[in-house]
Design an enzyme around this catalytic site. Sequence first.
Site, short mmCIF file in Angstrom:
data_model
loop_
_atom_site.label_atom_id
_atom_site.label_comp_id
_atom_site.label_asym_id
_atom_site.label_seq_id
_atom_site.Cartn_x
_atom_site.Cartn_y
_atom_site.Cartn_z
N TYR A 1 0.85 -1.19 0.00
CA TYR A 1 0.00 0.00 0.00
C TYR A 1 0.88 1.24 0.00
O TYR A 1 1.85 1.31 0.76
CB TYR A 1 -0.92 0.00 1.22
CG TYR A 1 -2.05 -1.00 1.11
CD1 TYR A 1 -1.81 -2.36 1.35
CD2 TYR A 1 -3.33 -0.62 0.75
CE1 TYR A 1 -2.84 -3.29 1.24
CE2 TYR A 1 -4.37 -1.54 0.65
CZ TYR A 1 -4.12 -2.87 0.89
OH TYR A 1 -5.13 -3.79 0.78
N GLU A 2 0.52 2.21 -0.83
CA GLU A 2 1.37 3.40 -0.97
C GLU A 2 1.52 4.16 0.35
O GLU A 2 2.44 4.94 0.51
CB GLU A 2 0.83 4.33 -2.06
CG GLU A 2 -0.50 4.98 -1.73
CD GLU A 2 -1.05 5.85 -2.84
OE1 GLU A 2 -0.46 5.86 -3.94
OE2 GLU A 2 -2.06 6.51 -2.62
N ALA A 3 0.61 3.92 1.27
CA ALA A 3 0.71 4.56 2.58
C ALA A 3 1.98 4.14 3.32
O ALA A 3 2.34 4.73 4.33
CB ALA A 3 -0.52 4.21 3.42
#
Lengths: 256, 304
Positions: A52-54
């Site tokens: 996840y880009e988070a």
Amino acid sequence: MSENGYTKNEMMIAASARTLAGERICFVGVGLPNIVCNLAQRTVAPDLQLVYEAGVFGARPSRLPLSIGDPTLVSGSTAVTSMFELFAFYLQAGLIDAAFLGGAQIDRFGNLNTTVIGDYASPKVRLPGSGGACEIAIHARKVLVIMRQAQRSFVEKLHFRTSPGHSGDPEHDRMRGWFGSGPTSVVTDLATFGFDEGSGEMTLLTMHPRVTLEDVKGNMGWEPRVADDVGETPPPTDDELRIMRAELDPERVHTS
Amino acid sequence: MSKVATMADAVRELLRDGDTVAIEGFTHLICFAAGHEIIRQRRRDLTLARMTPDVIYDQMIGAGVARKLVFSWLGNPGVGSLHAVRRRIEHADPESLEIEEYSHFGMVCRYVAGASNLPFFPIRSYYESDIPSVNPNIRPMRSPFEDGTDVFVVPPLKPDLTIVHAQRATSTGDTQIWGLLGCQKEAAFAAERVIVVCEEIVDESVVRSDPNRTVIPGVVVDAVVEEPFACHPSYAQGYYDRDNAFYLEWERISKDPDALETWLKEWVYGLQNHAEYAERMAGRWDELKPGARMSGEVNYGEYA
């Protein structure tokens, strides 16, 4: 709900999850891709690492994440990274095998618009913008697109190119030197598409049950290439439906 | 020396009209309470920077504190649009909003350049995208080394004030975060002034027992504000979950300028501080409290 017991969204999610068969490291996007990747992990790609880009690598969410920054992505994951590390060391350096993108508009070469409808300076609709999409399109080895099909979203000409797809010139695409090479598949609520190797152009591969060629063509802004052996997309299996309904989306946010 | 302050005092002393301010936090640890205080103090002409302007920036922009927005993704995450922001961009209603947009990696690298005292940062993004054509701060450059790679460069972002939220900090500002880190560290080091808001102020011995978890050292921090539940409706890992019902509700409120104004009156202007907000939300906290999932312990070793 259709008369055969599944919805258009469930067909789209199941068909999309199958495109992840055998993939190892997948960059997950907001909304539908969330459920698609979690379904794939429970079916065709059990070894799939969800990124996840988070800043999460190897997520094992225990509930369907409400957003790409949900706390359930962190608990029990393999690694939490800074966003710099995620984008620089994982994505830009070529570790990501597959990624999902969508958009308000796509063209025949898989270029995507998530920025504006209308003129940039005075837009008719201001969309979210790139987020990580621009770099994902460039660096992920396979880009998988999931979008509902309509005349206004499958367009001859984008209003803004946020994320690059194929250029239409295969020689140019080879010389780019990117890990990515434009989208490899598009799954809609009507059909599945691949991209022609010679021209880089979106090509109809299968149509979902009870969908006609007229339905597909009537919901896109150009005359699509059609594969010689267009078949029917296999409908969602009982197993896929059970996982979607009982485990991933019991409140039917994405599947109804 | 203690840097502990109230939110009102910290914002009053460290933020000026016209400043560039970054309230960072990627979905996680978004300091809504700081945004509300800025609205309450009726600050004006701010440039708001943030990778993902979400509901808090919609509230701030709806309240008229900003003239410009610097960002990479604009939306109500997992829900929909930011209608107050869209009204200003699409219809200049009630006035126009200047925007400057990047991709996520571009924004992250702007903070990295700012934090590292670099004049620019090169990245392999933006190729064959229209984004550079609408943002002259994203510029092409060729590597001066033999490979001659074409890259794009982005300029440093050095906010006048960065506000970050954390689970815990000492009274002098040594700050520990777990869960999603976003670019809190980069935005803090890049800033001229830093406010750390935390769920709990802890003793220095707590920080020293687990130094790998320290994200921001007190040396770059100007004020420490202890403000439990300051991220609501966003979340603090291990403390309280995201209040998704509020994000859904915001879609309705934000669409209607009158409803937005009513909400601001009730929940921001009408309250003295965040403690009153937390008190009025008291019914929510039990529901948002996660179960326990403790980390293991590691042996740092004693080398006396």
